[in-house]
Design a protein around this motif. Structure first.
Motif, mmCIF file in Angstrom:
data_model
loop_
_atom_site.group_PDB
_atom_site.id
_atom_site.type_symbol
_atom_site.label_atom_id
_atom_site.label_comp_id
_atom_site.label_asym_id
_atom_site.label_seq_id
_atom_site.Cartn_x
_atom_site.Cartn_y
_atom_site.Cartn_z
ATOM 1 N N LEU A 1 88.192 -21.109 39.542
ATOM 2 C CA LEU A 1 87.490 -22.164 40.268
ATOM 3 C C LEU A 1 88.349 -22.768 41.373
ATOM 4 O O LEU A 1 87.860 -23.050 42.470
ATOM 5 C CB LEU A 1 87.055 -23.258 39.285
ATOM 6 N N ALA B 1 85.916 -18.849 33.742
ATOM 7 C CA ALA B 1 85.184 -19.493 34.833
ATOM 8 C C ALA B 1 86.049 -20.549 35.510
ATOM 9 O O ALA B 1 86.056 -20.672 36.740
ATOM 10 C CB ALA B 1 83.895 -20.115 34.296
ATOM 11 N N SER C 1 79.609 -23.380 37.587
ATOM 12 C CA SER C 1 80.822 -24.050 38.062
ATOM 13 C C SER C 1 80.839 -24.200 39.576
ATOM 14 O O SER C 1 81.516 -25.091 40.107
ATOM 15 C CB SER C 1 82.068 -23.270 37.612
ATOM 16 N N TYR D 1 80.436 -19.290 35.461
ATOM 17 C CA TYR D 1 80.964 -19.189 36.826
ATOM 18 C C TYR D 1 79.925 -19.667 37.829
ATOM 19 O O TYR D 1 80.255 -20.359 38.802
ATOM 20 C CB TYR D 1 81.365 -17.741 37.109
ATOM 21 N N SER D 2 78.665 -19.291 37.597
ATOM 22 C CA SER D 2 77.581 -19.715 38.490
ATOM 23 C C SER D 2 77.413 -21.226 38.460
ATOM 24 O O SER D 2 77.312 -21.883 39.505
ATOM 25 C CB SER D 2 76.272 -19.039 38.080
ATOM 26 N N VAL E 1 89.135 -12.087 38.231
ATOM 27 C CA VAL E 1 87.921 -11.304 37.991
ATOM 28 C C VAL E 1 88.282 -9.994 37.299
ATOM 29 O O VAL E 1 87.618 -9.570 36.337
ATOM 30 C CB VAL E 1 87.182 -11.035 39.314
ATOM 31 N N TRP F 1 80.271 -15.557 30.864
ATOM 32 C CA TRP F 1 81.235 -15.782 31.943
ATOM 33 C C TRP F 1 80.515 -15.951 33.282
ATOM 34 O O TRP F 1 80.798 -16.887 34.045
ATOM 35 C CB TRP F 1 82.218 -14.608 31.991
#
Length: 337
Positions: free
Chosen positions: A236, A232, A80, A77-78, A47, A73
């Motif tokens: 994960l 992202a 994913s 990310y959301s 991050v 991003w």
């Protein structure tokens, strides 16, 4: 300002891919079940790296590429996070030993990154030659958003992938450490580890069908699209172990994802109206008065949708018993038959 130099893009990709490969080599050298502290540390690192990258983009190209990257991003990310639910199902069904789950996720992420890179290149070419594709992207995302609200169980589609892959390869019933090949009764067979690698990779490619059109609503710069996906996917694997059973409590997360996809779908349709007007439709010019959706609004919707879904899940969702973890620490013979 706003344009990024090709030399900067190449240098940035080399550095980021090198970091990802070092991460992979560390996992392959010492497979283990990461602690919560280790996961939190790596997520914090990735991050922070993304924030630093956004700052560098600001100084190199200005506010536009920096804001587009951050929004893309967070969007990727959301979306994913939805992958993590499927990863949990796959790990459970194949009874992947916990100490090898990092390796499985990392290799699957590498496969997904390569596939997404190809998708991004294809999407960029299509957009350059056919702006009307934004209508198709927008409608597809609206349909996907509606499907998210139906709370359908993804296990049937996952099982179909597993059955298909199993028919293609002769697979043994048990693991042999982290090996891909083993010998059973004098016969060479693939271990379930290969099956898991392929299933994880194919599953993430399917998710890319949603996420790649969505991020093209934020930016059409292939470099920014790819780096947003890269960051992202970087975090994960650690997020999988950090959240763990918490994901099962996020009962309303799919509504947050549906809200994001629906909003992005509408944004794509508005963009299509401006880029590829359908003048053959009477009165279509009236629609062109609708303003384009600004980046700050997209970013706000993404953050508020995910935050709202998480809070609603933790506060209002009915409590359910958590399922037992089928993957034991020692490995074994529980691969799906």
């Amino acid at each position: 300002m706003g344009e990024l130099h090709l030399g900067f893009e190449i240098a940035a990709l080399v550095v980021l891919v090198t970091i990802l490969l070092v991460d992979l080599l560390m996992v392959l050298k010492r497979p283990h079940l990461p602690s919560m502290k280790e996961c939190a540390g790596w997520i914090g690192f990735y991050v922070s790296l993304a924030i630093v990258f956004a700052v560098v983009l600001f100084f190199v190209g200005g506010m536009e590429p920096a804001s587009e990257f951050v929004t893309g991003w967070l969007l990727e990310y959301s979306l994913s996070i939805d992958n993590l639910f499927v990863f949990i199902v796959i790990m459970s069904k194949f009874a992947v030993p916990k100490k090898y789950q990092q390796e499985v996720l990392m290799v699957g992420i590498i496969i997904a990154l390569i596939a997404r890179g190809l998708f991004i290149l294809a999407g960029a070419v299509i957009i350059d030659n056919f702006a009307g594709v934004f209508y198709l992207f927008g409608l597809f995302l609206l349909w996907t958003a509606w499907k998210q609200t139906q709370e359908e169980d993804d296990e049937d589609s996952d099982s179909f992938i597993m059955r298909t892959v199993r028919r293609m390869f002769p697979v043994s019933d048990s693991y042999d450490g982290n090996k891909l090949r083993t010998v059973v009764d004098g016969k060479k067979l693939f271990t379930p580890m290969l099956l898991v690698f392929v299933t994880i990779g194919l599953t993430d490619v399917m998710f890319a069908l949603d996420s790649i059109p969505a991020i093209f609503a934020v930016t059409q710069n292939p470099f920014l699209v790819f780096t947003a996906n890269l960051f992202a996917l970087m975090g994960l694997r650690q997020l999988y172990f950090l959240l763990g059973g918490l994901l099962e409590r996020l009962a309303y997360l799919h509504y947050g994802i549906a809200a994001i996809l629906g909003f992005i779908g509408i944004k794509l349709l508005i963009h299509a109206i401006h880029e590829a007007p359908l003048d053959i439709i009477p009165g279509f010019s009236v629609l062109q008065k609708i303003p384009e959706v600004p980046i700050w609004l997209s970013l706000s919707v993404i953050v508020l949708s995910m935050a709202g879904a998480v809070v609603a899940s933790l506060v209002f969702a009915p409590k359910t018993s958590t399922t037992a973890d089928a993957a034991d620490d020692e490995g074994g013979s529980g691969a799906e038959r």
